[in-house]
Motif scaffolding. Structure first.
Motif, PDB file in Angstrom:
ATOM      1  N   THR A  41     -10.721   7.011  -5.197  1.00  0.00           N
ATOM      2  CA  THR A  41     -10.381   6.815  -3.779  1.00  0.00           C
ATOM      3  C   THR A  41      -8.919   6.404  -3.604  1.00  0.00           C
ATOM      4  O   THR A  41      -8.583   5.666  -2.676  1.00  0.00           O
ATOM      5  CB  THR A  41     -11.292   5.749  -3.153  1.00  0.00           C
TER       6      THR A  41
ATOM      7  N   ASN B   5      -8.882   2.292   6.645  1.00  0.00           N
ATOM      8  CA  ASN B   5      -7.701   3.119   6.468  1.00  0.00           C
ATOM      9  C   ASN B   5      -7.543   4.067   7.659  1.00  0.00           C
ATOM     10  O   ASN B   5      -8.293   5.029   7.809  1.00  0.00           O
ATOM     11  CB  ASN B   5      -7.807   3.913   5.161  1.00  0.00           C
TER      12      ASN B   5
ATOM     13  N   GLN C  41       0.839  -1.203   0.000  1.00  0.00           N
ATOM     14  CA  GLN C  41       0.000   0.000   0.000  1.00  0.00           C
ATOM     15  C   GLN C  41       0.873   1.251   0.000  1.00  0.00           C
ATOM     16  O   GLN C  41       0.779   2.094   0.880  1.00  0.00           O
ATOM     17  CB  GLN C  41      -0.928  -0.026   1.216  1.00  0.00           C
TER      18      GLN C  41
ATOM     19  N   GLY D   7     -13.795   8.527   0.764  1.00  0.00           N
ATOM     20  CA  GLY D   7     -12.652   7.613   0.789  1.00  0.00           C
ATOM     21  C   GLY D   7     -12.859   6.458   1.738  1.00  0.00           C
ATOM     22  O   GLY D   7     -12.514   5.315   1.437  1.00  0.00           O
TER      23      GLY D   7
ATOM     24  N   MET E 100      -6.937   7.944   7.020  1.00  0.00           N
ATOM     25  CA  MET E 100      -8.136   8.720   6.686  1.00  0.00           C
ATOM     26  C   MET E 100      -8.960   9.018   7.933  1.00  0.00           C
ATOM     27  O   MET E 100      -9.469  10.139   8.098  1.00  0.00           O
ATOM     28  CB  MET E 100      -8.996   7.951   5.675  1.00  0.00           C
TER      29      MET E 100
ATOM     30  N   GLU F  12     -12.348   2.521   1.504  1.00  0.00           N
ATOM     31  CA  GLU F  12     -11.231   2.068   2.336  1.00  0.00           C
ATOM     32  C   GLU F  12     -11.628   2.203   3.807  1.00  0.00           C
ATOM     33  O   GLU F  12     -11.072   3.011   4.552  1.00  0.00           O
ATOM     34  CB  GLU F  12      -9.983   2.906   2.050  1.00  0.00           C
TER      35      GLU F  12
ATOM     36  N   SER G 246     -10.154  -3.402   1.125  1.00  0.00           N
ATOM     37  CA  SER G 246      -9.470  -2.277   0.492  1.00  0.00           C
ATOM     38  C   SER G 246      -9.649  -2.407  -1.017  1.00  0.00           C
ATOM     39  O   SER G 246      -9.067  -3.297  -1.639  1.00  0.00           O
ATOM     40  CB  SER G 246      -7.975  -2.272   0.835  1.00  0.00           C
TER      41      SER G 246
ATOM     42  N   THR H 160      -5.646   6.404  -2.154  1.00  0.00           N
ATOM     43  CA  THR H 160      -5.366   6.836  -0.788  1.00  0.00           C
ATOM     44  C   THR H 160      -4.397   8.007  -0.714  1.00  0.00           C
ATOM     45  O   THR H 160      -4.681   9.013  -0.050  1.00  0.00           O
ATOM     46  CB  THR H 160      -4.809   5.654   0.026  1.00  0.00           C
TER      47      THR H 160
END
Length: 821
Positions: free
Chosen positions: A600, A642, A49, A635, A645, A639, A108, A602
């Motif tokens: 989206t 995450n 990621q 987002g 975020m 995700e 994800s 990241t």
């Protein structure tokens, strides 16, 4: 020599089924070899990621898709759907399709889509190599090229070990994404064990898996070869490969090596089995003789380069390699033929190939006892000896792997049917982990595959690879020895890596995955072309079906990969602009372009949200605040796990003064990060602050709600600390997870303000520290003494110590004790 792809019963059809060497076939062969060379030095070809991993993955999709187009053009006239081999080219499509299915419940979306693209690369490699490796010429070229690339990687690793970092970087810097500031990043991997050789992989255990596969391929190739110069070349490389394997300090490699060795012996005749032992023994002795000086030279050269020391290391290595090569050649030239003749009658007996492998099991046990339980291991360098000494079931890496596997079963239980999508473990492990370790990989390819695609995808994958292995071995055992050898390299390659992947995440490296599927394609090419009468279709129908599937796949993959490459370019452009410019629109423009392609993504989403946040802080314009919040909320829909975020959204709420929203978000996501000590410390602090505000406003119900949540979070930490005490003695805890003074203070206050002075005293007593000059420690002692006073008790020792540091604390304690909540 007869075409080795087909068995005895198919002699008459060999010519009709073999592929001819057309210009397109040569183009595909050369393209595949160059692709393998390029991808071997793209350390960023990793399903992770991070922005740096994207570009090489998307380029790999583009290149493999274009090669696939060449394959389609070259093989169109030969496309049939008559045999098991033919239908395997269709069946392999199910592997990426199971990842497409897992998108439904993907944890994800970003990693899941990347994994679909990676699986498409594997499927195309499998199909192309099945076609290419039926041809004797292209099979020979690809095998030779694979071995050549492996030797280049071994030499590259040793260049770095012996201090030639800059030279090695210059050699590959013009095409490799792994070169940073002129040096290949982490070719030498440093951890608590000291420097470990990793070459192009940045991870020693994966390099060990690679080396083990090519050690056995080298021995097999040397025995198989009839040419003196190739025998000498393969013999020469034995010492560098074994030396590199030892310098990885990989316990996984050393443990699994004899297992793979025994599996391979089972498929060899006794004469070959003995030769494998002899060559391994000679190479091992040659390596041990030079191991200490080369290991020492490498360790010193990591600190400071010295031409004389580097030259000495190379001299030892080259001399040992030459001597071993000559000895092996002499044995192969004069002893091996006689050994073959003398053991011919024994080899003809049923079960003759079992005795030496069974004996090697006993030998392995003896060697293991000597190396692990006696002073024999002292002949090895200290770093290697220490690693061997620590091989046991109570060693921390073993215990941690067992924990990973148990946690993976918990994750699988929540996503049993179609899995949680590509990158599921990376995304979700913090929610399921038994203790606060940090491992974005499950250290078991098969467990990781299971949680990604669920039981449906896992059964399909296992059925696919087991069918290929079974059919290959079945055909192998039926053939004459000279026919067996043509594709055995591919069996060694896939089997070695997959066996080692039981204990590590080697397959997370796309290059390693490519090698495995190339190996599977090579084995499939050597299967007996057994007809499937029930599924037999006319040639025109078969071509129509395959053309439709392949054409659609090519169009989709090219569009997606090219668009994603554009998006990746925009993301990098935004980062570069941000380093040199403060202009809002100039930074925002490439981020908008990236997010218009991947809504989206990241990195860009977080960067743009941060840009909006800065705009709000500078102008107090609510439009910036709203844009940032909406961006993060959208987002999190794609995700939802995450953490970055969530944190950024909480900070935004706090910046706006919306503490309730920030608190609600932190409370909601707490179960996703059960061992994040900072997360729970902040949650407890926010619970107290908001509860205290509610108390001041006379809202008792709200106060109780906040305090209850805060005390539940505190109890979660208490229970976690107690649980960590139950870990096996050899297992490392991982990140810190403990009751901090801030947690204790706020929990004690919440107890006290809930009219539970006895409970408050119990909590606060655990935070009494020796150093009361610290403000937080004094406050804990103050509230502790006040809680005791409330209950008519006292702790004179703590009271005297506190008063000695701060005499005015006596009045503070009295005032708190008189408060009524």
């Amino acid at each position: 020599m007869s075409n080795p792809v087909y068995g005895k019963s198919n002699k008459t059809s060999r010519k009709a089924n073999s592929t001819s060497t057309t210009p397109l076939l040569w183009t595909l062969t050369i393209g595949l070899i160059l692709f393998l060379l390029w991808s071997s030095f793209q350390v960023a070809l990793f399903n992770g990621q991070l922005l740096q991993y994207e570009g090489p993955i998307y380029w790999a999709v583009v290149i493999s898709t274009l090669l696939f187009v060449i394959w389609a053009a070259a093989s169109f006239k030969h496309i049939k759907l008559e045999t098991q081999q033919d239908w395997l080219k269709i069946a392999v499509i199910l592997l990426p399709l199971t990842y497409v299915l897992s998108l439904v419940s993907a944890a994800s979306k970003y990693l899941a889509v990347n994994m679909i693209l990676i699986q498409c690369i594997y499927a195309m490699i499998f199909v192309m190599t099945m076609y290419l490796l039926k041809n004797n010429k292209t099979n020979h070229i690809i095998q030779s090229s694979l071995i050549g690339i492996a030797y280049v990687i071994v030499g590259f690793g040793l260049l770095n070990w012996l201090g030639a970092f800059s030279f090695a970087g210059k050699l590959v810097g013009w095409f490799s994404s792994g070169v940073v500031n002129g040096v290949y990043n982490q070719a030498i991997w440093n951890d608590s064990n000291g420097p470990r050789l990793a070459s192009v992989f940045q991870y020693p255990n994966t390099y060990a898996a690679f080396l083990m596969a090519f050690l056995f391929i080298t021995i097999f190739s040397m025995i198989r070869s009839k040419k003196v110069y190739t025998q000498l070349l393969h013999g020469f490389m034995l010492v560098p490969i074994i030396l590199s394997l030892l310098l990885t300090l990989s316990r996984t490699g050393l443990v699994m090596l004899p297992i793979v060795f025994i599996i391979l012996l089972l498929l060899l005749k006794p004469a070959k089995q003995i030769l494998w032992f002899i060559y391994c023994g000679i190479a091992a002795i040659g390596t041990l003789i030079v191991l200490n000086p080369i290991n020492t030279a490498g360790l010193e050269l990591q600190q400071q380069f010295s031409n004389s020391l580097a030259a000495k290391g190379w001299m030892y290595l080259i001399a040992a390699s030459i001597i071993v090569a000559i000895v092996c050649w002499v044995i192969q030239r004069w002893i091996a033929p006689r050994l073959e003749i003398r053991l011919q009658s024994w080899s003809a007996r049923k079960g003759s190939s079992l005795w030496i492998p069974l004996g090697s099991v006993i030998l392995t046990v003896i060697v293991a006892v000597l190396l692990l339980g006696t002073s024999v291991r002292n002949i090895l360098p200290d770093s290697i000896s220490t690693r061997l000494e620590n091989i046991n079931f109570q060693q921390h890496s073993v215990l941690e792997r067992i924990t990973f596997y148990k946690d993976a079963t918990k994750l699988f239980a929540d996503y049993p049917i179609i899995g949680a999508g590509g990158g599921a473990w990376t995304t979700l492990y913090e929610k399921y982990q038994n203790n606060p370790y940090v491992s974005a990989q499950a250290h078991n390819f098969f467990m990781q595959y299971l949680v990604e695609v669920g039981i449906v995808g896992f059964v399909i994958f296992m059925a696919f690879i087991l069918f290929v292995f079974y059919q290959y071995v079945r055909a192998y055992l039926r053939r004459r020895e000279e026919e067996r050898e043509s594709h055995f390299v591919y069996f060694i390659l896939s089997m070695s890596i997959l066996v080692l992947s039981i204990l590590d995440f080697n397959m997370s490296y796309v290059f390693i995955g490519i090698l495995v599927f190339l190996g599977l394609g090579g084995m499939a090419a050597a299967m007996d072309p057994k007809p499937m009468r029930q599924l037999k279709l006319s040639d025109s129908t078969a071509r129509g079906i395959y053309s439709a599937i392949a054409g659609l796949a090519v169009i989709i993959l090219l569009i997606i990969s090219v668009r994603f490459l554009q998006a990746n370019h925009y993301a990098y452009e935004a980062k570069e602009v941000a380093q040199t410019s403060q202009d809002f629109q100039e930074i925002k423009a490439p981020l908008d372009k990236d997010l218009s392609i991947r809504s989206t993504h990241t990195d860009s989403l977080l960067m743009l949200s941060s840009l909006y946040q800065q705009g709000y802080q500078q102008t107090q314009d609510d439009q910036f605040y709203t844009a940032s919040v909406q961006l993060l909320q959208s987002g999190l829909k794609a995700e939802p796990f995450n953490k970055s975020m969530v944190k950024q959204l909480m900070n935004l709420y706090e910046l706006k003064g919306d503490s309730d929203q920030a608190y609600a978000l932190q409370k909601e996501y707490a179960t996703n990060y059960i061992w994040d000590m900072d997360w729970y410390e902040t949650l407890i602090s926010r619970s107290f602050d908001l509860g205290y505000q509610a108390l001041g406003q006379g809202d008792t119900a709200k106060k109780e709600s906040y305090f209850t949540s805060g005390l539940d979070a505190y109890q979660h930490v208490v229970d976690g600390v107690e649980h960590l005490k139950t870990l096996p003695e050899g297992q490392l805890q991982g990140n810190p997870f403990e009751l901090t003074p801030t947690m204790i203070l706020n929990a004690g206050k919440m107890k006290y303000m809930s009219n539970d002075s006895a409970g408050a005293a119990t909590v606060l007593k655990g935070g009494i520290a020796e150093d009361l000059s610290d403000a937080t420690n004094r406050e804990i002692a103050r509230w502790y003494l006040a809680a005791l006073t409330k209950d008519g008790q006292q702790d004179q020792a703590v009271y005297d110590k506190l008063i000695a540091v701060a005499p005015n604390e006596a009045d503070e304690i009295k005032q708190i004790a008189e408060l009524n909540f």
